[in-house]
Structures are given as structure tokens and as C-alpha cells.
Design an enzyme around this catalytic site. Structure first.
Site, PDB file in Angstrom:
ATOM      1  N   PRO A   1       1.388  -1.127  -0.130  1.00 22.18           N
ATOM      2  CG  PRO A   1       0.180  -1.169   1.823  1.00 22.18           C
ATOM      3  CD  PRO A   1       0.672  -1.837   1.659  1.00 22.18           C
ATOM      4  CE  LYS A   2       1.805   3.454   5.144  1.00 20.94           C
ATOM      5  NZ  LYS A   2       2.510   3.587   6.309  1.00 20.94           N
ATOM      6  CG  ASN A   3       5.670  -0.046  -4.924  1.00 23.29           C
ATOM      7  OD1 ASN A   3       5.877   0.748  -5.987  1.00 23.29           O
ATOM      8  ND2 ASN A   3       7.158  -0.652  -4.405  1.00 23.29           N
TER       9      ASN A   3
END
Length: 361
Positions: free
Chosen positions: A133-135
Site C-alpha cells: 500500500p505504500k509502494n
């Protein structure tokens, strides 16, 4: 989970499983066929990683990873933008979601093939976001695909559906992690790019009702009110902030929001307090509100900090009485450093020094 989000029972409700991804994950290592053993790839000569002639400490990559990357390097060198190249990028990205070269080449393939970008967003990108989700690369890819998709559509309703897809995706992400800066940045891009301002303040209200300490939601509200075509009034936003302060006086977020609305140049486009005299009158009102809050909640340092910032603002904007305003600011620094906020005493000493320098100019 509280308030309006009690209906959200699990991550699976937010991100229903992709059956295609599930099937791929269930595939055992033994079932994986190396690219060098696939007949359809026989015409491609793999390009191994260049580790120089005598690497001191070569990395022992898994065989499947080495094989996949060797064929990916070959495809990039050939600049082959085909269906099989697109499928190869999927394996490369799943092996290393941070491989920005693979993401970029995937976009080139998608564009060259005229692929369904809506399916890309709802399929591969959506599935990958479950575990990443934080790529950075995933979020950039999503923005690039959404931009290109919307630019290809002539119908206004179809373009609006692209905006709606992105806003819903961001909503799901912040429900999972309210601090996901990638999701907030993407949402800010989406509302600005698509002009999807309607409903944004209601969206923020919903989040702040659930958690008044959600500083990311406060930040997004400031972005919206300072960028939307028809901004609210400064007074209305200050009332909103002080209503939240009344619920939790030691919550720094609404204090920071109030400071930005009152003193920031970005907030000067808000309706109301258009003339210097009107703005000064509004500053006086807020200063009085801060004094009242300081009496009701003596342990709250934030009220005094805002009064300090107001005193410095007055010293800059009221030249005739600047010395008196600077003295008041120094008094606030002393109280903060010695009584209200001793933990940050060194900082308030620093602020005193900077104010003295301004006063002496």
C-alpha cells in the site's frame, strides 16, 4: 474501529480477493515453469546481470528470480512491447514491486498494445496494493494510467467515473491506514486534476467525526479549502477548528489548522476578511478566543503558542506598535519555556533569541 466505519469488519471487505492473484499465489514453486524452458520464449536470448568479472560478494538470487530478470533485461534491450512482454513485467513486479524500470516498461507495453487501462487499475494494480500500500512505483503507475485513461475519453460521465474510481481507492487505503501519505497525495492529485471538489469537505468531516486527531485529514481539509474554486470563509473554518478544539484542547491538529487559516498566505484566498482591517479584526477575535481557552484549559500550551504567533504577526503588520507586540511575544516564550511547555524549553529560548533579533532590526 469506531463511528461511521463500524461497518468495515475486515480488510477483505475493503479489498475483496482477486481470484487470478489467488490462483497465482497458490501455484507452488515446482509448478513454476522457468522462462528458459518455455517454448514461446525460445527466440529470446536471456541477458544475465553484469556483476563484473570477479564480484567480491555476489548475491545469491533464487533461480526463478534470476531467470525472470534475465529475460526481462533481454526484452527491454529489444524494446519488445508485446503481450508476452506485458505478462513478463507482471512477474518481475511481483518479484520486486520496487523495480521502477519494470513499472515504466509495463506502461510502455500497455500504451503500445492499447490495453484496457480501467482493467489494469481494477486488476493488477488493485491486487498489488493489498500487500504494497505504500509502494511509490505502484502509486505513480496508478496516476499515470488514470491520467491517460481520462484523456482518452470524450464523454464527461466516463471521465467522472475515472475520478470516482480513484477517490474510492484512496478512501479504502486511508481506512486501512490513516497515515498513508501516498493515498492522501494521490487523492489531492485526483480532486485537483479532475476538478472533483464536490463532497471533499464532507469526506473530511466523516473522518474527523471518527477521529478528531487525524492530522492527515486536517491537512487534507486545508488543501481543499485553499484550492477549491469556491472556498468557504475564514471565519467559518476557524469556527470549525475551535469546535474541534473544544472537544480535545490538547490536540495539536486543529490548532495548526486554525493557525494556517488565520495567518497563512495560502488562506488569503478564502472568503471574508478581505481587507487588512477586516483581517486584523479577525485576528483580534481569535486572540480573544485563545485567551478564553487558556483560562478554561490552563495545561493547554497550544493556545499560548497561537497567541505567540499572533503577536509576531501583529509586530510585522502594525509597525507603529511593533515593539509592544514583540515584548508580548517574548513574554509568551518565557511562559512556555518555564511553565507551559518545559519539554521544549530550548526551542522557546531559540524563539526568544530570534524575536530579539527581529526587534533590534
Amino acid at each position: 474501529v469506531r463511528g461511521t466505519f463500524n461497518q468495515i469488519a475486515s480488510v477483505e471487505l475493503l479489498f475483496p480477493p482477486s481470484f487470478e492473484l489467488r490462483d497465482r499465489c497458490l501455484m507452488s514453486v515446482e509448478e513454476h515453469v522457468l522462462y528458459r524452458d518455455r517454448p514461446e520464449w525460445a527466440d529470446v536470448k536471456p541477458v544475465p546481470q553484469d556483476d563484473a568479472t570477479a564480484p567480491v560478494c555476489p548475491i545469491l538470487y533464487p533461480e526463478e528470480f534470476v531467470d525472470t530478470m534475465n529475460y526481462f533485461r533481454a526484452i527491454v534491450r529489444l524494446d519488445e512491447r508485446s503481450e508476452r512482454a506485458l505478462e513478463l513485467t507482471e512477474d518481475v513486479i511481483e518479484a520486486n514491486p520496487a523495480n521502477y524500470t519494470a513499472w515504466q516498461f509495463r506502461r510502455l507495453c500497455l500504451y503500445a498494445l492499447g490495453s484496457n487501462l480501467a482493467a489494469e487499475l481494477d486488476g493488477f494494480v488493485f491486487a498489488l496494493s493489498r500487500d504494497n500500500p505504500k509502494n511509490y512505483q505502484m502509486w505513480h503507475h496508478r496516476r499515470a494510467c488514470a491520467e491517460r485513461l481520462s484523456a482518452s475519453l470524450d464523454d464527461a460521465d466516463e471521465r467522472a467515473s475515472v475520478a470516482e474510481r480513484e477517490l474510492k481507492f484512496c478512501h479504502k487505503q486511508v481506512l486501512l491506514d490513516a497515515k498513508n501519505l501516498h493515498a492522501w497525495a494521490h487523492r489531492q492529485w485526483a480532486v485537483q486534476h479532475f476538478g472533483a471538489w464536490s463532497g471533499e469537505l464532507a469526506f473530511v468531516d466523516e473522518l474527523l467525526v471518527d477521529d478528531v486527531r487525524n492530522n492527515s485529514a486536517w491537512n487534507h481539509r486545508f488543501f481543499v479549502v485553499t484550492h477549491q474554486p469556491e472556498p468557504p470563509t475564514r471565519r467559518a473554518e476557524l469556527d470549525y477548528a475551535f469546535a474541534a478544539i473544544g472537544k480535545a484542547p490538547n490536540n495539536e491538529s486543529p490548532w495548526s489548522y486554525a493557525r494556517g487559516i488565520l495567518l497563512s498566505r495560502k488562506a488569503s484566498r478564502l472568503a471574508g476578511a478581505a481587507t487588512p482591517a477586516e483581517h486584523a479584526a479577525l485576528v483580534d477575535t481569535v486572540d480573544a478566543d485563545c485567551a478564553g481557552m487558556a483560562e478554561r484549559a490552563p495545561a493547554c500550551a497550544h493556545a499560548l503558542v497561537l497567541r505567540l504567533d499572533i503577536a509576531e504577526w501583529r509586530a510585522t503588520n502594525d509597525a507603529a506598535n511593533s515593539a509592544a507586540h514583540y515584548e508580548k511575544a517574548l513574554e509568551y516564550c518565557k511562559i512556555l519555556g518555564e511553565q507551559r511547555d518545559q519539554l521544549h524549553a530550548n526551542y522557546w529560548t531559540y524563539r526568544q533569541r530570534k524575536i530579539q533579533e527581529k526587534k533590534g532590526e
